[in-house]
Design a protein around this motif. Sequence first.
Motif, mmCIF file in Angstrom:
data_model
loop_
_atom_site.group_PDB
_atom_site.id
_atom_site.type_symbol
_atom_site.label_atom_id
_atom_site.label_comp_id
_atom_site.label_asym_id
_atom_site.label_seq_id
_atom_site.Cartn_x
_atom_site.Cartn_y
_atom_site.Cartn_z
ATOM 1 N N VAL A 191 0.808 -1.221 0.000
ATOM 2 C CA VAL A 191 0.000 0.000 0.000
ATOM 3 C C VAL A 191 0.841 1.271 0.000
ATOM 4 C CG1 VAL A 191 -1.919 1.158 1.125
ATOM 5 C CG2 VAL A 191 -1.639 -1.278 1.403
ATOM 6 N N SER A 192 1.850 1.303 0.883
ATOM 7 C CA SER A 192 2.603 2.553 1.018
ATOM 8 C C SER A 192 3.392 2.843 -0.261
ATOM 9 C CB SER A 192 3.532 2.492 2.230
ATOM 10 O OG SER A 192 4.557 1.546 2.040
ATOM 11 N N ALA A 195 1.027 3.909 -3.298
ATOM 12 C CA ALA A 195 0.685 5.328 -3.305
ATOM 13 C C ALA A 195 1.771 6.143 -4.004
ATOM 14 C CB ALA A 195 0.479 5.822 -1.869
ATOM 15 N N GLN A 196 3.036 5.781 -3.779
ATOM 16 C CA GLN A 196 4.133 6.508 -4.439
ATOM 17 C C GLN A 196 4.061 6.357 -5.956
ATOM 18 O OE1 GLN A 196 7.815 4.897 -2.987
ATOM 19 N NE2 GLN A 196 7.258 5.158 -0.846
ATOM 20 N N ASN A 199 1.202 8.331 -7.454
ATOM 21 C CA ASN A 199 1.581 9.743 -7.533
ATOM 22 C C ASN A 199 2.545 10.001 -8.690
ATOM 23 O OD1 ASN A 199 -0.052 10.249 -5.359
ATOM 24 N ND2 ASN A 199 1.605 10.453 -3.879
ATOM 25 N N LEU A 202 0.650 10.045 -11.875
ATOM 26 C CA LEU A 202 -0.090 11.307 -11.996
ATOM 27 C C LEU A 202 0.841 12.440 -12.432
ATOM 28 C CD1 LEU A 202 -2.345 10.986 -8.811
ATOM 29 C CD2 LEU A 202 -3.161 11.048 -11.159
ATOM 30 N N GLY A 220 -10.414 1.854 -6.513
ATOM 31 C CA GLY A 220 -9.811 2.986 -5.827
ATOM 32 C C GLY A 220 -8.673 3.559 -6.656
ATOM 33 N N VAL A 221 -7.789 2.687 -7.096
ATOM 34 C CA VAL A 221 -6.651 3.113 -7.915
ATOM 35 C C VAL A 221 -7.155 3.800 -9.183
ATOM 36 C CG1 VAL A 221 -4.684 2.294 -9.256
ATOM 37 C CG2 VAL A 221 -5.146 1.302 -7.015
ATOM 38 N N ARG A 223 -9.902 5.367 -9.790
ATOM 39 C CA ARG A 223 -10.481 6.693 -9.583
ATOM 40 C C ARG A 223 -9.389 7.771 -9.537
ATOM 41 N NH1 ARG A 223 -15.861 8.793 -6.706
ATOM 42 N NH2 ARG A 223 -15.724 10.817 -7.668
ATOM 43 N N HIS A 224 -8.226 7.405 -8.972
ATOM 44 C CA HIS A 224 -7.155 8.396 -8.878
ATOM 45 C C HIS A 224 -6.512 8.706 -10.226
ATOM 46 C CE1 HIS A 224 -6.672 9.000 -4.508
ATOM 47 N NE2 HIS A 224 -7.198 7.798 -4.415
ATOM 48 N N SER B 273 -2.752 6.421 2.819
ATOM 49 C CA SER B 273 -2.192 6.056 1.523
ATOM 50 C C SER B 273 -3.069 5.076 0.742
ATOM 51 C CB SER B 273 -0.782 5.482 1.701
ATOM 52 O OG SER B 273 -0.827 4.322 2.493
ATOM 53 N N VAL B 274 -4.213 4.698 1.307
ATOM 54 C CA VAL B 274 -5.094 3.762 0.594
ATOM 55 C C VAL B 274 -5.835 4.502 -0.522
ATOM 56 C CG1 VAL B 274 -7.045 2.182 0.825
ATOM 57 C CG2 VAL B 274 -5.430 2.427 2.705
ATOM 58 N N PRO B 275 -5.749 4.010 -1.775
ATOM 59 C CA PRO B 275 -6.519 4.633 -2.854
ATOM 60 C C PRO B 275 -8.008 4.587 -2.516
ATOM 61 C CG PRO B 275 -5.000 2.999 -3.726
ATOM 62 C CD PRO B 275 -4.979 2.861 -2.248
ATOM 63 N N ASN B 276 -8.693 5.656 -2.849
ATOM 64 C CA ASN B 276 -10.035 5.851 -2.330
ATOM 65 C C ASN B 276 -11.029 5.948 -3.481
ATOM 66 O OD1 ASN B 276 -12.311 6.853 -1.085
ATOM 67 N ND2 ASN B 276 -11.134 8.219 0.252
ATOM 68 N N ALA B 279 -12.174 9.502 -4.290
ATOM 69 C CA ALA B 279 -11.148 10.504 -4.581
ATOM 70 C C ALA B 279 -11.621 11.520 -5.619
ATOM 71 C CB ALA B 279 -9.884 9.810 -5.081
ATOM 72 N N GLU B 283 -6.398 13.033 -7.870
ATOM 73 C CA GLU B 283 -6.001 13.363 -6.509
ATOM 74 C C GLU B 283 -4.763 12.562 -6.121
ATOM 75 O OE1 GLU B 283 -9.218 13.397 -3.628
ATOM 76 O OE2 GLU B 283 -7.818 12.755 -2.066
ATOM 77 N N ARG B 284 -3.749 13.257 -5.579
ATOM 78 C CA ARG B 284 -2.539 12.601 -5.099
ATOM 79 C C ARG B 284 -2.815 11.920 -3.772
ATOM 80 N NH1 ARG B 284 -1.645 15.043 -9.796
ATOM 81 N NH2 ARG B 284 0.541 15.149 -10.406
ATOM 82 N N LEU B 285 -2.055 10.878 -3.498
ATOM 83 C CA LEU B 285 -2.181 10.187 -2.222
ATOM 84 C C LEU B 285 -1.058 10.635 -1.299
ATOM 85 C CD1 LEU B 285 -2.952 6.758 -3.756
ATOM 86 C CD2 LEU B 285 -4.327 7.750 -1.965
ATOM 87 N N ALA B 286 -1.344 10.615 -0.001
ATOM 88 C CA ALA B 286 -0.286 10.871 0.964
ATOM 89 C C ALA B 286 0.521 9.589 1.080
ATOM 90 C CB ALA B 286 -0.899 11.243 2.315
ATOM 91 N N SER B 287 1.674 9.550 0.459
ATOM 92 C CA SER B 287 2.437 8.306 0.462
ATOM 93 C C SER B 287 3.458 8.332 1.587
ATOM 94 C CB SER B 287 3.136 8.102 -0.875
ATOM 95 O OG SER B 287 4.087 9.114 -1.079
#
Lengths: 333, 340
Positions: A191-192, A195-196, A199, A202, A220-221, A223-224, B273-276, B279, B283-287
């Motif tokens: 997960v952590s 997210a990187q 980003n 993006l 979820g992924v 949607r971002h 950091s979980v994709p939402n 969102a 939207e960027r995630l807090a990684s």
Amino acid sequence: MSNVLEVDALTKHFPIRSGLLHREVGRIRAVDSVSFHLGRGETLALVGESGCGKTTVARCLLRALAPTSGTIRFTPEGGREIDLAPLSRRQLRPLRRHMQMIFQDPYASLNPRMLVGDIIAEPMLVNGVPVADRQARVRELLELVGLPDTARTRFPFAFSGGQRQRIGIARALALTPSLIVADEPVSALDVSVQAQIINLLLDLQDRLRLSMIFVAHDLGVVRHVSDRVAVMYVGRIVETGPTTELYRQPLHPYTAALLASVPKPDPTQRDAAPPLAGDVADAGNVPKGCAFHPRCPHAQDLCRQVRPELLEVAPGRMSACHRARELTFAGVS
Amino acid sequence: MAEQPAQSAPCLLSVRDLVVDFRLDQGTIRAVENISLDLFAGRVLGVVGESGCGKSITARAILGIIDRPGRIVSGRVLLDPGTTRQLDLATLSNDSRELRSVRGGRIGLIFQEPMTALSNHYTVGNQIMEAVRAHKPKMTKPEARAKAVTLLGEVGIPNPDGRIDAYPFQLSGGLRQRVGIAMALAGDPDILIADEPTTALDVTTQAQILLLLRHLQRDKKIALMLITHDMGVIAQMADEVAVMYLGRVVEKAPVEHLFAAPRHPYTRALLRSVPNIHAKPRERLASIGGAVPHPARRPSGCSFHPRCPEVIAGRCAETEPAPVPAGADGAACFHAELTP
């Protein structure tokens, strides 16, 4: 400006062979008459559950598979439109540099015996980029994906899963391709780290105006990272639309069920019943009518008899549901 | 809503100060360090963490099935703690008769990949019957078959009378996991350990299996230890949560508290950091910066300090925060110690 991709009635069937003479006894309709387009600088997500055909579509686009029928009209940056579907391997070769792939497994997709610098430079080597340009470009790419310059002279094993995925992304970007196909690029990551990489994708979309097909199962992924979404079920697209609208108000019951099935990260909102019963239909034995009807709570006689076409229901929104106009499905805000 | 903590629920299993090492030629790797957990009848303990955090090793240590060269160095695994029947599983040899009767008997195990527990060469029914009779040797074959049909029905397999003669490869992934759950229930366990039971499944199937687990666990008053990396699964299933990082429990809390007010910076970062699915576009995630270090290269002090956004200079890198006390809630973090 023209679209990067215009896919029309793309179909890929795999024969089921059996018996002594290896005769064809049936067909797996992995992809069945799928049509969509990808605009320049746009990210389109192909989502669905396993066996829905999303990876087969991706592999047909890159011509890792030969489609059974249909057209894949591809327009590289500054180039002419060309249908990839009927081309031979030799005809495809000069086009390959314009389309690149990001793989799911960052451990399997990098050659463990090659230095990272060579891995990233390989697409350029194959396409005859001069040595000096290659080295400069590798440095540029490493910086772009957030890896230190020292990475060039190390082997993949020295890197974590997330860093390896950065290497894979750098390699895919090396020739500034007009089309990137990413097949579940973050689903093997923690997960952590996921997210990187989200980003990073993006950032790259913003900086490079990437045109990307993003194959994923995680809503979820999706949607971002995606501008538009195409939802697939048993080889067909059941709904397409801009991401925000599609999530807010889905126009197909399967999309609604997918959204409702995502475990909500809120212990005060627990599901009382599963949103959808049954299992995904078998692509070798697709139900008559709408393939989703055996699991659909809204199915009527029409749904059991007639296969619904993917039609425009609202501007930019398409649904393959007979009842899309009369029913309202719950989405997420 | 999750139910209120049932104080009266008996504790069926207590893990105390468990330490697991892997002895390799290159040196010893500590995979699990001083873990203490409690499983209560009718309650779900969620264990969450990223790869390499030791969550699966902990489960395997409880059952005495750690792969070589791993072994329990110290600590206790108490079945029925505080009763006259108390039994320390950690003292038993892995292939002892006592431990084998507990494994699959009192404690059932559900794997991520159901084929870990199933063979493609035997029918589903034969395999469940074997599991049933392993723990009830006096049961006749027809009785065992009837029990297998009942179990298949309980786990929601349609037409269990017919499906009992199917081979695993004839079933879908979701049905196979249901068979895996039926196998785990064959010995009438009151403790279930489920290691990422839905990770290999599609999202609509996952929703079905999670609800099945919750209903079974409630109806049979089973103590469920649910191991997952997915915060959404934790929110939907757990009563209490243990968050693990690099072989340690860094936070333990009732599920509502954990989501409403996470106390450890790692838990906070993990939740952000979980994709939402809610969102905003792009939207960027807090990684969390960096990656989980290899257990052989555990950072000094608090092992999360190199990635921690709230690191205290001169403290977190030098000193290790006190672990979450056994049988209590809390966070292994100097910040949590400062603001109780």
